[in-house]
Scaffold this motif. Structure first.
Motif, short mmCIF file in Angstrom:
data_model
loop_
_atom_site.label_atom_id
_atom_site.label_comp_id
_atom_site.label_asym_id
_atom_site.label_seq_id
_atom_site.Cartn_x
_atom_site.Cartn_y
_atom_site.Cartn_z
N GLY A 141 -2.78 -3.36 -0.94
CA GLY A 141 -2.52 -3.06 -2.36
C GLY A 141 -2.57 -1.56 -2.67
O GLY A 141 -1.81 -1.07 -3.50
N GLU A 142 -3.47 -0.84 -2.01
CA GLU A 142 -3.53 0.61 -2.24
C GLU A 142 -2.25 1.28 -1.74
O GLU A 142 -1.77 2.25 -2.34
CB GLU A 142 -4.76 1.22 -1.54
N MET A 143 -1.70 0.77 -0.65
CA MET A 143 -0.47 1.35 -0.08
C MET A 143 0.72 1.06 -0.99
O MET A 143 1.56 1.93 -1.23
CB MET A 143 -0.22 0.76 1.30
N VAL A 144 0.80 -0.16 -1.51
CA VAL A 144 1.92 -0.52 -2.37
C VAL A 144 1.85 0.29 -3.67
O VAL A 144 2.89 0.67 -4.24
CB VAL A 144 1.93 -2.04 -2.63
N TYR A 145 0.65 0.58 -4.12
CA TYR A 145 0.52 1.46 -5.30
C TYR A 145 1.14 2.82 -5.00
O TYR A 145 1.91 3.36 -5.81
CB TYR A 145 -0.95 1.60 -5.69
N ASP A 146 0.85 3.39 -3.84
CA ASP A 146 1.45 4.68 -3.45
C ASP A 146 2.97 4.57 -3.39
O ASP A 146 3.70 5.45 -3.85
CB ASP A 146 0.93 5.11 -2.06
N LEU A 147 3.44 3.47 -2.80
CA LEU A 147 4.90 3.26 -2.69
C LEU A 147 5.53 3.26 -4.08
O LEU A 147 6.54 3.95 -4.32
CB LEU A 147 5.14 1.92 -1.98
N LEU A 201 2.31 1.23 -14.21
CA LEU A 201 2.54 -0.09 -13.63
C LEU A 201 2.92 -1.08 -14.72
O LEU A 201 2.37 -1.04 -15.82
CB LEU A 201 1.26 -0.57 -12.92
N SER A 202 3.84 -1.99 -14.39
CA SER A 202 4.07 -3.12 -15.29
C SER A 202 2.84 -4.02 -15.19
O SER A 202 2.05 -3.92 -14.24
CB SER A 202 5.31 -3.90 -14.86
N ARG A 203 2.71 -4.93 -16.14
CA ARG A 203 1.58 -5.86 -16.10
C ARG A 203 1.57 -6.66 -14.80
O ARG A 203 0.53 -6.88 -14.20
CB ARG A 203 1.70 -6.82 -17.27
N GLU A 204 2.76 -7.09 -14.37
CA GLU A 204 2.82 -7.93 -13.16
C GLU A 204 2.47 -7.14 -11.91
O GLU A 204 1.76 -7.64 -11.04
CB GLU A 204 4.21 -8.55 -13.04
N MET A 205 2.98 -5.91 -11.84
CA MET A 205 2.61 -5.07 -10.70
C MET A 205 1.08 -4.90 -10.66
O MET A 205 0.46 -4.98 -9.61
CB MET A 205 3.23 -3.68 -10.83
N ALA A 206 0.52 -4.68 -11.85
CA ALA A 206 -0.91 -4.39 -11.92
C ALA A 206 -1.75 -5.62 -11.56
O ALA A 206 -2.77 -5.51 -10.86
CB ALA A 206 -1.27 -3.89 -13.33
N VAL A 207 -1.30 -6.79 -12.00
CA VAL A 207 -2.02 -8.03 -11.66
C VAL A 207 -2.02 -8.20 -10.13
O VAL A 207 -3.05 -8.50 -9.52
CB VAL A 207 -1.37 -9.25 -12.34
N GLY A 208 -0.86 -7.97 -9.52
CA GLY A 208 -0.77 -8.14 -8.07
C GLY A 208 -1.64 -7.14 -7.32
O GLY A 208 -2.39 -7.50 -6.40
N ILE A 209 -1.55 -5.88 -7.72
CA ILE A 209 -2.29 -4.85 -6.99
C ILE A 209 -3.80 -4.99 -7.23
O ILE A 209 -4.60 -4.84 -6.30
CB ILE A 209 -1.76 -3.45 -7.37
N TYR A 210 -4.19 -5.30 -8.46
CA TYR A 210 -5.61 -5.50 -8.71
C TYR A 210 -6.16 -6.66 -7.87
O TYR A 210 -7.23 -6.56 -7.26
CB TYR A 210 -5.90 -5.73 -10.20
N THR A 211 -5.41 -7.75 -7.82
CA THR A 211 -5.83 -8.91 -7.01
C THR A 211 -6.00 -8.51 -5.55
O THR A 211 -6.98 -8.88 -4.89
CB THR A 211 -4.78 -10.04 -7.13
N ALA A 212 -5.05 -7.72 -5.06
CA ALA A 212 -5.09 -7.27 -3.66
C ALA A 212 -6.37 -6.48 -3.39
O ALA A 212 -7.09 -6.74 -2.41
CB ALA A 212 -3.86 -6.42 -3.36
N ILE A 213 -6.66 -5.53 -4.27
CA ILE A 213 -7.80 -4.63 -4.02
C ILE A 213 -9.13 -5.35 -4.27
O ILE A 213 -10.07 -5.23 -3.49
CB ILE A 213 -7.66 -3.36 -4.88
N MET A 214 -9.19 -6.12 -5.35
CA MET A 214 -10.43 -6.84 -5.64
C MET A 214 -10.82 -7.75 -4.48
O MET A 214 -11.98 -7.79 -4.07
CB MET A 214 -10.28 -7.66 -6.92
N THR A 215 -9.85 -8.47 -3.92
CA THR A 215 -10.21 -9.45 -2.88
C THR A 215 -10.54 -8.75 -1.56
O THR A 215 -11.49 -9.13 -0.90
CB THR A 215 -9.09 -10.49 -2.67
#
Lengths: 334, 334
Positions: free
Chosen positions: B137-143, B152-166
């Motif tokens: 998720g940190e890499m996709v944020y950089d991308l 970030l759109s809400r959906e991008m943010a939900v996905g990336i937050y889920t990635a990093i939190m888990t």
């Protein structure tokens, strides 16, 4: 941000400062006192940390050198020469118990630093309240920065990280803000071993507590299509697990984690025959209204009450009130 | 930071992109695919998310509209017209199963985005690996930032937050860095309800799993002055709890949380008579050496093995090896 400049002056012009927090202390109160102690040490200001309780075992890493003392009357001769008593995260002055009474009786100036709301006519000489802070730790970080601390010492950082981690439930409660994360970053940049702090606080369950949790999970009951999960604990269960009454805290949080459960309820019949009720909601149902009807209170999604009933009387009463409240809320939900 | 510019060009010049992640997917793989799908939608690039597994129930919030499909042969006619397959968090190409075989057979270009180490001679057309990232998720944020996404759109943010939190265990594993917290802040600024995501992922235990945990905690055993806690699960216990073999994951993490316990061990006798062993260490003892001796492997503090033994044979064997290993480590500790 609050204006911390006069507070920094007040602290830096003091010669002896008592640091304290509420009884049954948590990571926010202990962590902020610990961080402030290191600031006072750097400034060569005489100080001690004294609290109205024992240090809970999960916070013993803040007290390896015995710097956090439990208040005893022998401390009075030291305390009465203090010019300031800083009270962290207290919520209510009453929660300082005899220590608060003594500070008041000697008319020692008090500085309250807290993120809980306080009434207009509070008993403090100085009152710094920021209800937008997730933890008192965020406020103490602002204070230290105003005092010219560019980089936190390791001890300051350990204290502040502990404060923020515990009051945000490791950045997961909805009080968590960008400020919480930014303050955590400042602590990490000072070299805090965050996973070690996490383990100390959260991976420190007693065997007895875990055995009691086993008994509870084996006897969970579900109601209302699984939206309510409840359990009861009595003296017999405590004895079987060799557990003590304080071991029961936090079980409703755990029970709430079952899929489909919206509200978890604990019924704990205490040795004196009264019954402690604890409610936790995932967020769909407000449960402090039911707690109020039972003579208790709390937050919207975390509340409780104490009933003068035994388990057999309390369980049907509480289940009935809760079912009615949830039904009414479901009917008026958008 | 890796140079994402050519990767952004590659993505933006594609007309059809398949997004995927490893079998038995986790929050990092699913969250990054979910975030990337919204980027492709914004760029009007044809795309689908297809994975080799079902979506686990705790991640169903990422799939309310069925956008995450489980690969089936019927999908082949769509896939073979793709110009790119982006694979998130895969660790090993093999973990794409038949989906990977098909992509390879049709010589579709592949882009690997992962924070796990990959061998020099990897099978990917493009290989973006950053082992300093706590999560893909940190890499996709950089991308996304390199692609010109300011907010970030809400959906991008939900996905990336889920990635990093888990992948950071809610910011508590020792892989967590300032970058993890900063990326979380960017997600929060996009309006993510972080506590709701937390609840979806971590407060989604099945009743059967909780019942099984109750049985386990009621039968925990301690060895070596309480430094080792172990439990066993057999078919009879599963039946009593109405639980399935997949319900046993994660229990060693929980058992490790007992005060004084350094190593938690699970013995799980599976229906086929083999025994799955799972080790978790708090950090004082490395346990993957023991796992290796048993024919398994893993990380220093989280490892496992499968034995062709039943419980009665496996338990004394594993306890003996573990005791010797811990003794040797204690003797050589600084």
């Amino acid at each position: 941000m609050l204006n911390w400049t006069p507070i920094v002056s007040l602290i830096e012009s003091s010669r002896r400062i008592l640091l304290t927090t509420h009884e049954n202390p948590d990571g926010d109160g202990l962590g902020t006192a610990y961080a402030m102690a290191d600031f006072l040490r750097q400034r060569n200001i005489d100080h001690r940390i004294m609290i109205p309780s024992q240090v809970p075992v999960e916070y013993s890493f803040l007290n390896q050198d015995g710097r956090i003392e439990t208040y005893r009357p022998e401390h009075q001769s030291w305390i009465e020469k203090a010019d300031l008593c800083i009270i962290f995260d207290v919520g209510d002055f009453f929660r300082l118990r005899e220590l608060g009474d003594f500070v008041r009786s000697r008319r020692i100036a008090t500085l309250n630093i807290d993120h809980h709301p306080h009434p207009e006519n509070h008993p403090f000489s100085h009152n710094m309240v920021d209800t937008t802070a997730a933890a008192t730790g965020e406020m103490v970080y602002d204070l230290l920065r105003t005092a010219g601390v560019d980089r936190l010492s390791r001890e300051m950082a350990v204290g502040i990280y502990t404060a923020i981690m515990t009051d945000t439930g490791s950045f997961r409660y909805n009080n968590t803000t960008a400020r919480s994360h930014l303050t955590a970053i400042a602590c990490m940049e000072a070299g805090v071993n965050t996973s070690k702090i996490y383990q100390s606080v959260y991976e420190n369950n007693s065997r007895e507590r875990i055995a009691l949790l086993g008994l509870i999970l084996s006897s969970l009951r579900y109601e209302q299509n699984g939206e309510v999960a409840w359990f009861s604990i009595d003296g017999d269960m405590l004895r079987r697990a060799h557990a003590r009454p304080e071991d029961v805290d936090g079980f409703t949080d755990f029970v709430r984690s079952v899929r489909g459960v919206e509200v978890a309820v604990m019924f704990f019949e205490r040795p004196d025959g009264t019954c402690r009720i604890n409610f936790r909601s995932k967020g769909r149902y407000v449960i402090n209204e039911v707690a109020k009807q039972l003579g208790g209170g709390g937050h919207a999604f975390a509340a409780g009450a104490v009933l003068q009933d035994n388990l057999a009387e309390a369980i049907p009463k509480v289940k009935g009130l809760l079912a009615r409240s949830m039904k009414a809320q479901a009917e008026t939900a958008p």
